[in-house]
Design an enzyme around this catalytic site. Structure first.
Site, PDB file in Angstrom:
ATOM      1  N   MET A 266     -12.052   4.526  -0.436  1.00 15.48           N
ATOM      2  CA  MET A 266     -12.701   4.769   0.865  1.00 15.48           C
ATOM      3  C   MET A 266     -13.380   6.125   0.772  1.00 15.48           C
ATOM      4  O   MET A 266     -12.944   7.111   1.366  1.00 15.48           O
ATOM      5  CB  MET A 266     -11.642   4.726   1.976  1.00 15.48           C
ATOM      6  CG  MET A 266     -11.143   3.313   2.240  1.00 15.48           C
ATOM      7  SD  MET A 266      -9.615   3.267   3.195  1.00 15.48           S
ATOM      8  CE  MET A 266      -8.445   3.384   1.848  1.00 15.48           C
TER       9      MET A 266
ATOM     10  N   HIS B  51      -8.388   1.182  -3.946  1.00 14.18           N
ATOM     11  CA  HIS B  51      -9.307   0.987  -2.819  1.00 14.18           C
ATOM     12  C   HIS B  51      -9.971   2.323  -2.498  1.00 14.18           C
ATOM     13  O   HIS B  51      -9.340   3.215  -1.926  1.00 14.18           O
ATOM     14  CB  HIS B  51      -8.473   0.452  -1.633  1.00 14.18           C
ATOM     15  CG  HIS B  51      -9.227   0.254  -0.370  1.00 14.18           C
ATOM     16  ND1 HIS B  51      -8.606   0.025   0.844  1.00 14.18           N
ATOM     17  CD2 HIS B  51     -10.560   0.222  -0.109  1.00 14.18           C
ATOM     18  CE1 HIS B  51      -9.510  -0.126   1.800  1.00 14.18           C
ATOM     19  NE2 HIS B  51     -10.706   0.003   1.241  1.00 14.18           N
TER      20      HIS B  51
ATOM     21  N   ASP C 140      -4.693   3.626  -1.820  1.00 13.50           N
ATOM     22  CA  ASP C 140      -5.740   3.973  -0.855  1.00 13.50           C
ATOM     23  C   ASP C 140      -6.254   5.382  -1.089  1.00 13.50           C
ATOM     24  O   ASP C 140      -5.539   6.363  -0.857  1.00 13.50           O
ATOM     25  CB  ASP C 140      -5.179   3.857   0.570  1.00 13.50           C
ATOM     26  CG  ASP C 140      -5.021   2.412   0.993  1.00 13.50           C
ATOM     27  OD1 ASP C 140      -6.005   1.663   0.873  1.00 13.50           O
ATOM     28  OD2 ASP C 140      -3.923   2.034   1.445  1.00 13.50           O
TER      29      ASP C 140
ATOM     30  N   ASP D 190      -6.615  -6.532   4.306  1.00  8.03           N
ATOM     31  CA  ASP D 190      -5.950  -5.226   4.357  1.00  8.03           C
ATOM     32  C   ASP D 190      -6.038  -4.656   5.764  1.00  8.03           C
ATOM     33  O   ASP D 190      -7.125  -4.458   6.293  1.00  8.03           O
ATOM     34  CB  ASP D 190      -6.656  -4.304   3.347  1.00  8.03           C
ATOM     35  CG  ASP D 190      -6.079  -2.899   3.275  1.00  8.03           C
ATOM     36  OD1 ASP D 190      -5.021  -2.640   3.863  1.00  8.03           O
ATOM     37  OD2 ASP D 190      -6.717  -2.063   2.599  1.00  8.03           O
ATOM     38  N   GLY D 191      -4.871  -4.367   6.334  1.00  9.83           N
ATOM     39  CA  GLY D 191      -4.806  -3.708   7.634  1.00  9.83           C
ATOM     40  C   GLY D 191      -4.035  -4.526   8.655  1.00  9.83           C
ATOM     41  O   GLY D 191      -4.431  -5.639   8.985  1.00  9.83           O
ATOM     42  N   GLY D 192      -2.913  -3.993   9.106  1.00  9.00           N
ATOM     43  CA  GLY D 192      -2.129  -4.667  10.139  1.00  9.00           C
ATOM     44  C   GLY D 192      -1.479  -5.953   9.682  1.00  9.00           C
ATOM     45  O   GLY D 192      -1.160  -6.817  10.500  1.00  9.00           O
TER      46      GLY D 192
ATOM     47  N   MET E 107     -11.479  -5.917   5.449  1.00  9.85           N
ATOM     48  CA  MET E 107     -10.632  -5.001   6.224  1.00  9.85           C
ATOM     49  C   MET E 107     -10.346  -5.614   7.591  1.00  9.85           C
ATOM     50  O   MET E 107     -11.268  -6.030   8.297  1.00  9.85           O
ATOM     51  CB  MET E 107     -11.326  -3.655   6.423  1.00  9.85           C
ATOM     52  CG  MET E 107     -11.442  -2.772   5.197  1.00  9.85           C
ATOM     53  SD  MET E 107      -9.890  -2.369   4.378  1.00  9.85           S
ATOM     54  CE  MET E 107      -8.963  -1.542   5.677  1.00  9.85           C
TER      55      MET E 107
ATOM     56  N   HIS F 268      -1.319  -1.317  -4.225  1.00  9.66           N
ATOM     57  CA  HIS F 268      -2.579  -0.987  -3.579  1.00  9.66           C
ATOM     58  C   HIS F 268      -2.618   0.529  -3.345  1.00  9.66           C
ATOM     59  O   HIS F 268      -1.731   1.101  -2.721  1.00  9.66           O
ATOM     60  CB  HIS F 268      -2.671  -1.750  -2.255  1.00  9.66           C
ATOM     61  CG  HIS F 268      -3.964  -1.593  -1.534  1.00  9.66           C
ATOM     62  ND1 HIS F 268      -5.096  -2.321  -1.858  1.00  9.66           N
ATOM     63  CD2 HIS F 268      -4.321  -0.807  -0.495  1.00  9.66           C
ATOM     64  CE1 HIS F 268      -6.078  -1.988  -1.041  1.00  9.66           C
ATOM     65  NE2 HIS F 268      -5.645  -1.062  -0.202  1.00  9.66           N
TER      66      HIS F 268
ATOM     67  N   MET G  64      -8.903   8.225  -0.001  1.00  5.81           N
ATOM     68  CA  MET G  64      -9.742   8.592   1.149  1.00  5.81           C
ATOM     69  C   MET G  64     -10.273  10.005   0.976  1.00  5.81           C
ATOM     70  O   MET G  64      -9.528  10.899   0.577  1.00  5.81           O
ATOM     71  CB  MET G  64      -8.914   8.547   2.429  1.00  5.81           C
ATOM     72  CG  MET G  64      -8.236   7.218   2.674  1.00  5.81           C
ATOM     73  SD  MET G  64      -7.294   7.300   4.205  1.00  5.81           S
ATOM     74  CE  MET G  64      -6.516   5.690   4.186  1.00  5.81           C
TER      75      MET G  64
ATOM     76  N   GLY H 177      -8.830   3.948   7.236  1.00  3.67           N
ATOM     77  CA  GLY H 177      -8.523   5.359   7.452  1.00  3.67           C
ATOM     78  C   GLY H 177      -7.039   5.638   7.669  1.00  3.67           C
ATOM     79  O   GLY H 177      -6.548   6.676   7.265  1.00  3.67           O
ATOM     80  N   PHE H 178      -6.357   4.697   8.290  1.00  7.45           N
ATOM     81  CA  PHE H 178      -4.957   4.949   8.626  1.00  7.45           C
ATOM     82  C   PHE H 178      -4.112   3.690   8.487  1.00  7.45           C
ATOM     83  O   PHE H 178      -4.600   2.587   8.772  1.00  7.45           O
ATOM     84  CB  PHE H 178      -4.842   5.459  10.071  1.00  7.45           C
ATOM     85  CG  PHE H 178      -5.590   6.744  10.285  1.00  7.45           C
ATOM     86  CD1 PHE H 178      -4.979   7.971  10.040  1.00  7.45           C
ATOM     87  CD2 PHE H 178      -6.920   6.723  10.701  1.00  7.45           C
ATOM     88  CE1 PHE H 178      -5.689   9.152  10.202  1.00  7.45           C
ATOM     89  CE2 PHE H 178      -7.633   7.907  10.868  1.00  7.45           C
ATOM     90  CZ  PHE H 178      -7.016   9.120  10.618  1.00  7.45           C
ATOM     91  N   GLY H 179      -2.869   3.883   8.100  1.00  7.61           N
ATOM     92  CA  GLY H 179      -1.914   2.779   8.099  1.00  7.61           C
ATOM     93  C   GLY H 179      -1.366   2.585   9.506  1.00  7.61           C
ATOM     94  O   GLY H 179      -1.621   3.397  10.411  1.00  7.61           O
ATOM     95  N   GLY H 180      -0.664   1.502   9.702  1.00  3.48           N
ATOM     96  CA  GLY H 180       0.047   1.292  10.965  1.00  3.48           C
ATOM     97  C   GLY H 180      -0.799   0.841  12.148  1.00  3.48           C
ATOM     98  O   GLY H 180      -0.344   0.912  13.285  1.00  3.48           O
TER      99      GLY H 180
ATOM    100  N   SER I  89       0.850  -1.189   0.000  1.00  2.00           N
ATOM    101  CA  SER I  89       0.000   0.000   0.000  1.00  2.00           C
ATOM    102  C   SER I  89       0.883   1.235   0.000  1.00  2.00           C
ATOM    103  O   SER I  89       1.695   1.424   0.916  1.00  2.00           O
ATOM    104  CB  SER I  89      -0.889   0.010   1.248  1.00  2.00           C
ATOM    105  OG  SER I  89      -1.366   1.330   1.450  1.00  2.00           O
TER     106      SER I  89
ATOM    107  N   GLY J 280       1.152  -2.079   4.134  1.00  2.54           N
ATOM    108  CA  GLY J 280       1.696  -0.728   3.986  1.00  2.54           C
ATOM    109  C   GLY J 280       2.955  -0.569   4.804  1.00  2.54           C
ATOM    110  O   GLY J 280       4.072  -0.678   4.294  1.00  2.54           O
ATOM    111  N   SER J 281       2.766  -0.362   6.112  1.00  2.08           N
ATOM    112  CA  SER J 281       3.939  -0.098   6.951  1.00  2.08           C
ATOM    113  C   SER J 281       4.901  -1.280   7.006  1.00  2.08           C
ATOM    114  O   SER J 281       6.110  -1.081   7.055  1.00  2.08           O
ATOM    115  CB  SER J 281       3.506   0.328   8.354  1.00  2.08           C
ATOM    116  OG  SER J 281       2.399  -0.400   8.781  1.00  2.08           O
TER     117      SER J 281
HETATM  118  C1  DX5 Z   1      -6.245   1.552   5.700  1.00  2.00           C
HETATM  119  C2  DX5 Z   1      -5.790   1.203   4.308  1.00  2.00           C
HETATM  120  C3  DX5 Z   1      -4.687   0.238   4.250  1.00  2.00           C
HETATM  121  C4  DX5 Z   1      -3.410   0.702   4.912  1.00  2.00           C
HETATM  122  C5  DX5 Z   1      -2.701  -0.526   5.405  1.00  2.00           C
HETATM  123  O1  DX5 Z   1      -7.406   2.283   5.645  1.00  2.00           O
HETATM  124  O2  DX5 Z   1      -6.869   0.658   3.560  1.00  2.00           O
HETATM  125  O3  DX5 Z   1      -4.425  -0.173   2.913  1.00  2.00           O
HETATM  126  O4  DX5 Z   1      -2.562   1.417   4.085  1.00  2.00           O
HETATM  127  O5  DX5 Z   1      -1.622  -0.112   6.180  1.00  2.00           O
HETATM  128  P1  DX5 Z   1      -0.898  -1.108   7.176  1.00  2.00           P
HETATM  129  O6  DX5 Z   1      -0.401  -2.262   6.377  1.00  2.00           O
HETATM  130  O7  DX5 Z   1       0.189  -0.280   7.745  1.00  2.00           O
HETATM  131  O8  DX5 Z   1      -1.918  -1.524   8.203  1.00  2.00           O
HETATM  132 ZN    ZN Z   2      -6.434  -0.226   1.566  1.00  2.00          ZN
END
Ligand code: DX5
Ligand code: ZN
Length: 215
Positions: A67, A65, A34, A174-176, A136, A32, A36, A141-144, A7, A196-197
């Site tokens: 959002m 994606h 994102d 997707d997520g964590g 999800m 990917h 928003m 909304g946020f990475g990490g 991501s 992502g992270s």
């Molecule tokens: C969150 C995004 C994810 C995000 C994942 O809303 O849809 O794609 O970038 O980030 P990580 O892998 O850091 O959880």
């Molecule tokens: Zn995403």
């Protein structure tokens, strides 16, 4: 082996082209993206012009994606900008079957995404219209953020239903997603891992991608 979709939310937006090329050269399978709108989720990221620019600098499959609250208004623009797959949220406004059909009509792959509190069964009526379903594993909304294990039974339920109906629909998570959380998602049925992270903050990005691909 699951596919890996880094991501770009965790990439350096000053050097996005470089960061996309780095992950693709290291063996990532797709990118990917994102998007928003500050309304559907409490954050604002990037939009159509960035997808256009990405399209000019890479041949990579772009998994977009959305959002955003009103995907209907933007599906055509993202398709034209060069998205390969357009992913809309089931919790957004609009007629889901009509939007999924529209995405396919535009020659793109279609996907539906569900947030952590939406049950897997909510997607079932639209499964035939989806090339992919994204579960999800954090609140979007946020990475990490940390992986929510509640997503695993949802992946299993979707996998079972997809197999039962004999569909080719892929499952994405997707997520964590990290090297620690990914194996359970893969065993629950995920075909594609978004990270992502865990990719962009890795001390050795190429090695991290190899490690993901070897899971
Ligand atoms: C969150 C995004 C994810 C995000 C994942 O809303 O849809 O794609 O970038 O980030 P990580 O892998 O850091 O959880
Ligand atoms: Zn995403």
């Amino acid at each position: 082996m699951a596919l890996l979709a880094p991501s770009i939310l965790s990439a350096d937006f000053c050097a996005l082209g470089r960061d996309v090329q780095r992950v693709m050269q290291a063996g990532a399978d797709m990118i990917h993206v994102d998007v928003m709108d500050g309304h559907f989720v409490p954050n604002i990221s990037i939009g159509v012009p960035v997808v256009e620019s990405l399209r000019r600098c890479t041949d990579a499959f772009l998994d977009v994606h959305l959002m955003i609250s009103q995907p209907e208004k933007y599906i055509d623009a993202f398709a034209k900008a060069g998205a390969d797959l357009v992913n809309i949220h089931l919790e957004a406004e609009g007629d889901m079957p009509a939007m999924l059909r529209r995405i396919r009509q535009l020659g793109k792959q279609s996907a539906l995404t569900i947030k952590p509190r939406t049950p897997a069964e909510a997607v079932f009526p639209c499964l035939e219209l989806c090339d992919m379903v994204l579960v999800m594993s954090v609140e979007p909304g946020f990475g990490g953020q940390s992986f929510m294990p509640e997503s695993l039974p949802k992946l299993r339920a979707l996998r079972q239903e997809i197999t039962r109906r004999g569909l080719a629909c892929k499952l994405e998570i997707d997520g964590g997603i990290t090297l620690e959380t990914a194996p359970a998602a893969i065993s629950a049925g995920a075909d594609i891992l978004v990270a992502g992270s865990a990719v962009y903050k890795a001390p050795d990005l190429a090695r991290r991608i190899r490690d993901f691909k070897n899971l």
